[in-house]
Scaffold this motif. Structure first.
Motif, PDB file in Angstrom:
ATOM      1  N   ALA A   8       0.866  -1.123   0.039  1.00 53.15           N
ATOM      2  CA  ALA A   8      -0.075   0.131  -0.139  1.00 53.15           C
ATOM      3  C   ALA A   8       0.952   1.314  -0.050  1.00 53.15           C
ATOM      4  CB  ALA A   8      -0.971  -0.032   1.301  1.00 53.15           C
ATOM      5  N   VAL A   9       0.718   2.224  -1.033  1.00 54.83           N
ATOM      6  CA  VAL A   9       1.466   3.392  -1.163  1.00 54.83           C
ATOM      7  C   VAL A   9       0.194   4.255  -0.856  1.00 54.83           C
ATOM      8  CG1 VAL A   9       3.014   5.016  -2.472  1.00 54.83           C
ATOM      9  CG2 VAL A   9       3.483   2.525  -2.524  1.00 54.83           C
ATOM     10  N   THR A  10       0.303   5.154   0.100  1.00 56.71           N
ATOM     11  CA  THR A  10      -0.814   6.062   0.472  1.00 56.71           C
ATOM     12  C   THR A  10       0.069   7.428   0.341  1.00 56.71           C
ATOM     13  OG1 THR A  10      -0.610   5.980   2.674  1.00 56.71           O
ATOM     14  CG2 THR A  10      -2.374   4.769   1.608  1.00 56.71           C
ATOM     15  N   PHE A  20       4.663  10.053   1.283  1.00 54.07           N
ATOM     16  CA  PHE A  20       4.219   8.772   0.788  1.00 54.07           C
ATOM     17  C   PHE A  20       4.496   7.673   1.781  1.00 54.07           C
ATOM     18  CE2 PHE A  20       5.238  11.522  -2.910  1.00 54.07           C
ATOM     19  CZ  PHE A  20       4.108  11.173  -3.982  1.00 54.07           C
ATOM     20  N   ASP A  21       3.325   7.250   2.298  1.00 54.69           N
ATOM     21  CA  ASP A  21       3.806   6.165   3.391  1.00 54.69           C
ATOM     22  C   ASP A  21       3.580   4.666   2.489  1.00 54.69           C
ATOM     23  OD1 ASP A  21       3.433   7.546   5.758  1.00 54.69           O
ATOM     24  OD2 ASP A  21       1.525   8.230   5.079  1.00 54.69           O
ATOM     25  N   ILE A  22       4.731   3.877   2.867  1.00 52.64           N
ATOM     26  CA  ILE A  22       4.964   2.541   2.565  1.00 52.64           C
ATOM     27  C   ILE A  22       4.348   1.590   3.385  1.00 52.64           C
ATOM     28  CG2 ILE A  22       6.380   0.872   1.328  1.00 52.64           C
ATOM     29  CD1 ILE A  22       6.148   3.711  -0.541  1.00 52.64           C
ATOM     30  N   GLU A  23       3.574   0.889   3.220  1.00 52.88           N
ATOM     31  CA  GLU A  23       3.040  -0.300   4.112  1.00 52.88           C
ATOM     32  C   GLU A  23       3.003  -1.844   3.546  1.00 52.88           C
ATOM     33  OE1 GLU A  23      -0.897  -1.626   6.548  1.00 52.88           O
ATOM     34  OE2 GLU A  23      -1.020   0.256   5.493  1.00 52.88           O
ATOM     35  N   GLY A  24       3.980  -2.494   4.307  1.00 49.85           N
ATOM     36  CA  GLY A  24       3.929  -3.982   3.767  1.00 49.85           C
ATOM     37  C   GLY A  24       5.277  -4.018   2.818  1.00 49.85           C
ATOM     38  N   PRO A  34      -0.491   2.876  -9.946  1.00 54.30           N
ATOM     39  CA  PRO A  34       0.807   3.500 -10.431  1.00 54.30           C
ATOM     40  C   PRO A  34       1.982   3.194  -9.110  1.00 54.30           C
ATOM     41  CG  PRO A  34      -0.579   5.257  -9.702  1.00 54.30           C
ATOM     42  CD  PRO A  34      -1.319   3.996  -9.433  1.00 54.30           C
ATOM     43  N   ASN A  35       3.235   2.786  -9.708  1.00 55.21           N
ATOM     44  CA  ASN A  35       4.157   2.621  -8.704  1.00 55.21           C
ATOM     45  C   ASN A  35       4.701   4.042  -8.186  1.00 55.21           C
ATOM     46  OD1 ASN A  35       6.216   4.006 -10.381  1.00 55.21           O
ATOM     47  ND2 ASN A  35       6.378   1.949 -11.650  1.00 55.21           N
ATOM     48  N   LEU A  36       5.427   3.836  -6.832  1.00 58.18           N
ATOM     49  CA  LEU A  36       5.951   4.904  -6.257  1.00 58.18           C
ATOM     50  C   LEU A  36       6.481   5.962  -7.029  1.00 58.18           C
ATOM     51  CD1 LEU A  36       6.434   6.377  -3.709  1.00 58.18           C
ATOM     52  CD2 LEU A  36       8.607   5.094  -3.362  1.00 58.18           C
ATOM     53  N   LEU A  52       8.635  13.286   0.995  1.00 56.61           N
ATOM     54  CA  LEU A  52       9.137  12.535   1.954  1.00 56.61           C
ATOM     55  C   LEU A  52       8.427  11.157   1.713  1.00 56.61           C
ATOM     56  CD1 LEU A  52      10.597  11.969   4.728  1.00 56.61           C
ATOM     57  CD2 LEU A  52       8.407  12.712   5.770  1.00 56.61           C
ATOM     58  N   VAL A  53       9.348  10.035   1.957  1.00 55.66           N
ATOM     59  CA  VAL A  53       9.045   8.842   1.597  1.00 55.66           C
ATOM     60  C   VAL A  53       9.100   8.051   3.230  1.00 55.66           C
ATOM     61  CG1 VAL A  53       9.211   6.454   0.490  1.00 55.66           C
ATOM     62  CG2 VAL A  53       9.529   8.637  -0.578  1.00 55.66           C
ATOM     63  N   ASN A  54       7.966   7.738   3.613  1.00 52.78           N
ATOM     64  CA  ASN A  54       7.880   7.040   5.212  1.00 52.78           C
ATOM     65  C   ASN A  54       7.799   5.577   4.930  1.00 52.78           C
ATOM     66  OD1 ASN A  54       7.217   6.260   7.725  1.00 52.78           O
ATOM     67  ND2 ASN A  54       5.768   8.099   8.029  1.00 52.78           N
ATOM     68  N   TYR A  55       8.764   4.912   5.579  1.00 50.66           N
ATOM     69  CA  TYR A  55       8.917   3.547   5.552  1.00 50.66           C
ATOM     70  C   TYR A  55       8.613   2.902   6.957  1.00 50.66           C
ATOM     71  CZ  TYR A  55      10.699   2.751   1.134  1.00 50.66           C
ATOM     72  OH  TYR A  55      10.775   2.970  -0.409  1.00 50.66           O
ATOM     73  N   GLU A  56       7.924   3.546   7.827  1.00 43.71           N
ATOM     74  CA  GLU A  56       7.727   3.227   9.243  1.00 43.71           C
ATOM     75  C   GLU A  56       6.680   1.783   9.221  1.00 43.71           C
ATOM     76  OE1 GLU A  56       5.988   6.244  11.459  1.00 43.71           O
ATOM     77  OE2 GLU A  56       7.921   7.324  11.447  1.00 43.71           O
ATOM     78  N   LYS A  57       6.037   1.490   8.146  1.00 44.58           N
ATOM     79  CA  LYS A  57       5.120   0.521   8.131  1.00 44.58           C
ATOM     80  C   LYS A  57       5.575  -0.494   7.113  1.00 44.58           C
ATOM     81  CE  LYS A  57       1.141   2.698  10.040  1.00 44.58           C
ATOM     82  NZ  LYS A  57      -0.304   3.066   9.886  1.00 44.58           N
ATOM     83  N   ALA A  58       6.672  -0.395   6.702  1.00 40.95           N
ATOM     84  CA  ALA A  58       7.259  -1.339   5.700  1.00 40.95           C
ATOM     85  C   ALA A  58       7.760  -2.592   6.351  1.00 40.95           C
ATOM     86  CB  ALA A  58       8.243  -0.647   4.874  1.00 40.95           C
TER      87      ALA A  58
END
Length: 125
Positions: A8-10, A20-24, A34-36, A52-58
């Motif tokens: 999930a990219v929100t 951009f939050d990256i999850e999973g 569409p991709n990031l 800003l790309v946030n990977y806290e939930k990746a």
């Protein structure tokens, strides 16, 4: 939410910053269109220059995901923007150190620190 192995990219906005939050797990197999890098380019085309790309939930990234980051970073830099990453989980942070990507990207421990760092620099044109 992340659904069974999908990424999930929100997107959300904080002031002038596009987050951009990256999850999973973000890989060639799990990325959806569409991709990031396409999402970042769309925001750049809309005039946003702070990314800003946030990977806290990746949980996992592969070489495809790293390529997406490099493409987004390059696109942002080419337009005079600022590109940052935050919230890398420990195992992904190790990957960035081993590959020396931590020398290329500006990486912050969390979103708050990253957002504060944008305020410390002049805004891109």
């Amino acid at each position: 939410m992340n659904v069974a192995g999908r990424t999930a990219v929100t997107r959300r906005i904080s002031g002038d910053i596009m987050i951009f939050d990256i999850e999973g797990e973000y890989s060639r197999l799990t990325a959806s269109a569409p991709n990031l890098s396409e999402l970042i380019k769309a925001q750049l085309n809309a005039g946003r220059r702070q990314v800003l790309v946030n990977y806290e939930k990746a949980g996992f990234i592969d070489s495809f995901a790293i390529g997406e980051l490099i493409t987004g970073f390059t696109s942002t830099q080419n337009l005079g923007g600022t590109f940052k990453i935050c919230g890398l989980p420990a195992k992904i942070e190790v990957l960035f150190k081993i590959t020396m990507l931590d020398k290329i990207f500006e990486i912050h421990p969390n979103e708050r620190a990253a957002i504060e760092s944008f305020a410390a620099r002049p805004k891109p044109r």
